[in-house]
Design a protein around this motif. Structure first.
Motif, short mmCIF file in Angstrom:
data_model
loop_
_atom_site.label_atom_id
_atom_site.label_comp_id
_atom_site.label_asym_id
_atom_site.label_seq_id
_atom_site.Cartn_x
_atom_site.Cartn_y
_atom_site.Cartn_z
N MET A 1 0.85 -1.18 0.00
CA MET A 1 0.00 0.00 0.00
C MET A 1 0.89 1.24 0.00
O MET A 1 1.61 1.50 0.95
N PRO A 2 0.86 2.03 -1.07
CA PRO A 2 1.75 3.18 -1.15
C PRO A 2 1.44 4.30 -0.18
O PRO A 2 2.32 4.95 0.34
N VAL A 3 0.17 4.58 0.08
CA VAL A 3 -0.19 5.69 0.94
C VAL A 3 -0.95 5.18 2.16
O VAL A 3 -1.97 4.52 2.03
N ALA A 4 -0.40 5.48 3.34
CA ALA A 4 -1.08 5.14 4.58
C ALA A 4 -1.87 6.36 5.02
O ALA A 4 -1.36 7.48 4.99
N ILE A 5 -3.13 6.16 5.41
CA ILE A 5 -4.01 7.26 5.77
C ILE A 5 -4.34 7.19 7.25
O ILE A 5 -4.84 6.19 7.73
N ASP A 6 -4.03 8.28 7.95
CA ASP A 6 -4.34 8.40 9.37
C ASP A 6 -5.73 9.03 9.48
O ASP A 6 -5.90 10.23 9.30
N LYS A 7 -6.73 8.21 9.74
CA LYS A 7 -8.11 8.69 9.76
C LYS A 7 -8.40 9.65 10.90
O LYS A 7 -9.33 10.44 10.82
N GLU A 8 -7.60 9.60 11.95
CA GLU A 8 -7.80 10.55 13.05
C GLU A 8 -7.32 11.95 12.66
O GLU A 8 -7.87 12.93 13.13
N CYS A 10 -7.10 12.97 9.39
CA CYS A 10 -7.74 13.34 8.13
C CYS A 10 -9.01 14.16 8.38
O CYS A 10 -9.86 13.77 9.18
N THR A 11 -9.12 15.27 7.65
CA THR A 11 -10.32 16.11 7.76
C THR A 11 -11.29 15.87 6.61
O THR A 11 -12.30 16.53 6.51
N ARG A 12 -10.93 14.96 5.71
CA ARG A 12 -11.74 14.59 4.55
C ARG A 12 -11.97 15.76 3.60
O ARG A 12 -13.03 15.90 3.01
N CYS A 13 -10.94 16.59 3.46
CA CYS A 13 -11.06 17.78 2.61
C CYS A 13 -10.95 17.44 1.12
O CYS A 13 -11.39 18.21 0.28
N GLY A 14 -10.29 16.32 0.77
CA GLY A 14 -10.16 15.91 -0.62
C GLY A 14 -8.97 16.50 -1.35
O GLY A 14 -8.81 16.29 -2.54
N GLN A 15 -8.13 17.24 -0.64
CA GLN A 15 -6.96 17.86 -1.27
C GLN A 15 -6.04 16.80 -1.88
O GLN A 15 -5.51 16.99 -2.97
N CYS A 16 -5.87 15.69 -1.19
CA CYS A 16 -4.98 14.63 -1.69
C CYS A 16 -5.49 14.07 -3.02
O CYS A 16 -4.71 13.83 -3.94
N CYS A 52 -0.97 17.48 1.96
CA CYS A 52 -1.89 17.30 3.09
C CYS A 52 -1.42 18.19 4.24
O CYS A 52 -0.38 17.96 4.85
N HIS A 53 -2.19 19.22 4.52
CA HIS A 53 -1.82 20.19 5.56
C HIS A 53 -2.10 19.69 6.97
O HIS A 53 -1.82 20.38 7.94
N PHE A 54 -2.62 18.48 7.08
CA PHE A 54 -2.98 17.93 8.38
C PHE A 54 -2.12 16.73 8.78
O PHE A 54 -2.32 16.13 9.82
N GLY A 55 -1.18 16.36 7.90
CA GLY A 55 -0.28 15.25 8.19
C GLY A 55 -0.97 13.90 8.24
O GLY A 55 -0.54 13.00 8.95
N ALA A 56 -2.03 13.76 7.47
CA ALA A 56 -2.82 12.52 7.51
C ALA A 56 -2.33 11.45 6.54
O ALA A 56 -2.77 10.32 6.63
N LEU A 57 -1.41 11.80 5.66
CA LEU A 57 -0.91 10.84 4.68
C LEU A 57 0.57 10.59 4.87
O LEU A 57 1.33 11.51 5.18
#
Length: 66
Positions: A1-8, A10-16, A52-57
């Motif tokens: 899996m190339p991208v790990a997503i931290d759901k906590e 993530c703001t679900r903004c869709g920028q990624c 990602c401005h929230f460090g979720a990826l």
């Protein structure tokens, strides 16, 4: 899996999804979180992580066995 997503984080903004040049990431219509829709097409460029401005990826590079 190339991208790990931290759901906590993530703001679900869709920028990624918008920034991914390989069109690999998609937003899940049910949860609103991004997911790896085309894992084998990831270029490992890191644009999603940087944008990602929230460090979720976080990029996870494949292990090379020699």
């Amino acid at each position: 899996m190339p991208v790990a997503i931290d759901k906590e984080a993530c703001t679900r903004c869709g920028q990624c999804e918008r920034e991914c040049p390989g069109d690999v990431l998609r937003m899940d219509p049910e949860t609103g979180y991004p997911y790896n829709a085309h894992i084998d097409d990831c270029w490992y460029c890191g644009v999603c992580e940087v944008e990602c401005h929230f460090g979720a990826l976080r990029m996870t590079f494949p292990v090379m066995v020699v």
